[in-house]
Design a protein around this motif. Structure first.
Motif, mmCIF file in Angstrom:
data_model
loop_
_atom_site.group_PDB
_atom_site.id
_atom_site.type_symbol
_atom_site.label_atom_id
_atom_site.label_comp_id
_atom_site.label_asym_id
_atom_site.label_seq_id
_atom_site.Cartn_x
_atom_site.Cartn_y
_atom_site.Cartn_z
ATOM 1 N N GLY A 1 -10.580 4.701 1.315
ATOM 2 C CA GLY A 1 -9.821 3.788 2.153
ATOM 3 C C GLY A 1 -8.625 4.345 2.892
ATOM 4 O O GLY A 1 -7.865 3.579 3.487
ATOM 5 N N VAL A 2 -8.415 5.659 2.872
ATOM 6 C CA VAL A 2 -7.325 6.214 3.667
ATOM 7 C C VAL A 2 -7.706 6.079 5.135
ATOM 8 O O VAL A 2 -8.764 6.528 5.552
ATOM 9 C CB VAL A 2 -7.029 7.682 3.294
ATOM 10 N N LYS A 3 -6.846 5.412 5.904
ATOM 11 C CA LYS A 3 -7.142 5.123 7.311
ATOM 12 C C LYS A 3 -6.287 5.931 8.278
ATOM 13 O O LYS A 3 -6.651 6.079 9.431
ATOM 14 C CB LYS A 3 -6.898 3.634 7.591
ATOM 15 N N LYS B 1 0.857 -1.187 0.000
ATOM 16 C CA LYS B 1 0.000 0.000 0.000
ATOM 17 C C LYS B 1 0.892 1.235 0.000
ATOM 18 O O LYS B 1 2.119 1.141 0.071
ATOM 19 C CB LYS B 1 -0.909 -0.001 1.225
ATOM 20 N N LEU B 2 0.286 2.393 -0.056
ATOM 21 C CA LEU B 2 1.045 3.642 -0.082
ATOM 22 C C LEU B 2 0.706 4.539 1.096
ATOM 23 O O LEU B 2 -0.456 4.670 1.470
ATOM 24 C CB LEU B 2 0.758 4.416 -1.365
ATOM 25 N N GLU B 3 1.744 5.146 1.644
ATOM 26 C CA GLU B 3 1.618 6.286 2.543
ATOM 27 C C GLU B 3 1.936 7.490 1.669
ATOM 28 O O GLU B 3 3.096 7.814 1.452
ATOM 29 C CB GLU B 3 2.637 6.205 3.675
ATOM 30 N N PRO C 1 -6.985 3.428 -7.371
ATOM 31 C CA PRO C 1 -7.905 3.233 -6.245
ATOM 32 C C PRO C 1 -7.483 2.087 -5.333
ATOM 33 O O PRO C 1 -6.983 1.062 -5.793
ATOM 34 C CB PRO C 1 -9.237 2.927 -6.936
ATOM 35 N N GLY C 2 -7.641 2.322 -4.037
ATOM 36 C CA GLY C 2 -7.367 1.285 -3.055
ATOM 37 C C GLY C 2 -5.914 1.131 -2.649
ATOM 38 O O GLY C 2 -5.602 0.361 -1.739
ATOM 39 N N ARG C 3 -5.000 1.850 -3.282
ATOM 40 C CA ARG C 3 -3.580 1.687 -2.947
ATOM 41 C C ARG C 3 -3.150 2.584 -1.784
ATOM 42 O O ARG C 3 -2.221 2.263 -1.052
ATOM 43 C CB ARG C 3 -2.683 1.993 -4.161
ATOM 44 N N VAL C 4 -3.793 3.725 -1.620
ATOM 45 C CA VAL C 4 -3.376 4.687 -0.591
ATOM 46 C C VAL C 4 -4.132 4.400 0.699
ATOM 47 O O VAL C 4 -5.353 4.465 0.742
ATOM 48 C CB VAL C 4 -3.628 6.138 -1.054
ATOM 49 N N VAL C 5 -3.386 4.067 1.759
ATOM 50 C CA VAL C 5 -4.005 3.801 3.069
ATOM 51 C C VAL C 5 -3.643 4.875 4.095
ATOM 52 O O VAL C 5 -4.220 4.918 5.174
ATOM 53 C CB VAL C 5 -3.632 2.407 3.619
ATOM 54 N N ALA C 6 -2.672 5.721 3.766
ATOM 55 C CA ALA C 6 -2.242 6.761 4.706
ATOM 56 C C ALA C 6 -1.822 8.001 3.938
ATOM 57 O O ALA C 6 -1.307 7.915 2.822
ATOM 58 C CB ALA C 6 -1.092 6.258 5.567
ATOM 59 N N PHE C 7 -2.063 9.134 4.558
ATOM 60 C CA PHE C 7 -1.584 10.417 4.034
ATOM 61 C C PHE C 7 -0.530 10.966 4.979
ATOM 62 O O PHE C 7 -0.702 10.926 6.203
ATOM 63 C CB PHE C 7 -2.701 11.465 3.998
ATOM 64 N N HIS C 8 0.522 11.505 4.406
ATOM 65 C CA HIS C 8 1.387 12.408 5.152
ATOM 66 C C HIS C 8 0.884 13.790 4.766
ATOM 67 O O HIS C 8 1.042 14.226 3.625
ATOM 68 C CB HIS C 8 2.850 12.207 4.790
#
Length: 194
Positions: free
Chosen positions: A120-122, A58-60, A81-88
């Protein structure tokens, strides 16, 4: 680096992600700007995504670095879609390509956060690599931006209070606490040396 190098990196990421999954940890790759700068006519990030298992890697997504590379983070998320689970969540000054407190720079977080909430960003890491003054002042400014985010009705992404955010921030930076949602990942090692 070449595109072949990035294929090798992708293979390593797949192996690492499989090992993490075996012990119950979701693996996320954190980008910088160089993965979004064309190389041999392609973006290295596109190679990394094409060559990694989307169920494992996944990606941050560091929003600052995507913007610094002159790419559109919203278009990137829509394409993947669906690859990013976190944002900086990190902002860029309006007049220079330097760090700014969240909400005071040029990045329009509203559509990014709203899209992330739907896709899906958690986890949200508020981050500022360099501060113009006291890191504590910068984190307070970024924390206060949460009031505006709350009005978007996408859910409370920060901690319940300023004091709670500071306790969690220090705990995260010093002990590697696994809790991520709402943690402020500010860089202030001078405070942690005491």
């Amino acid at each position: 680096k070449s595109l072949e190098d990035y294929k090798g990196i992708a293979a390593t990421l797949n192996k690492a992600a499989a090992a993490f999954k075996a012990v119950g940890i979701e693996f996320g790759y954190h980008n910088h700007d160089f993965e979004f700068q064309p190389l041999e006519g392609k973006l290295p990030m596109d190679i990394l995504l094409a060559e990694t298992d989307p169920k494992l890697v996944k990606l941050e997504l560091d929003l600052y670095w995507v913007v610094k590379a002159k790419q559109d983070p919203l278009a990137f998320m829509t394409k993947n879609p669906g690859r990013v689970v976190a944002f900086h969540v990190k902002d860029m000054a309006k007049d220079k390509e330097i760090f700014a407190e969240v909400g005071r720079g040029r990045i329009d977080f509203k559509p990014l956060l709203a899209h992330g909430a739907k896709t899906g960003v958690k986890y949200y890491f508020v981050e500022q690599d360099q501060c113009p003054g006291s890191p504590l002042d910068s984190i307070k400014i970024s924390f206060d931006f949460s009031d505006e985010v709350d009005r978007l009705e996408i859910g409370r992404m920060w901690s319940a209070s300023w004091e709670d955010a500071m306790r969690r921030c220090v705990a995260f930076r010093t002990s590697g606490a696994p809790e991520a949602r709402g943690v402020f990942d500010m860089h202030f090692p001078e405070m942690l040396q005491d």
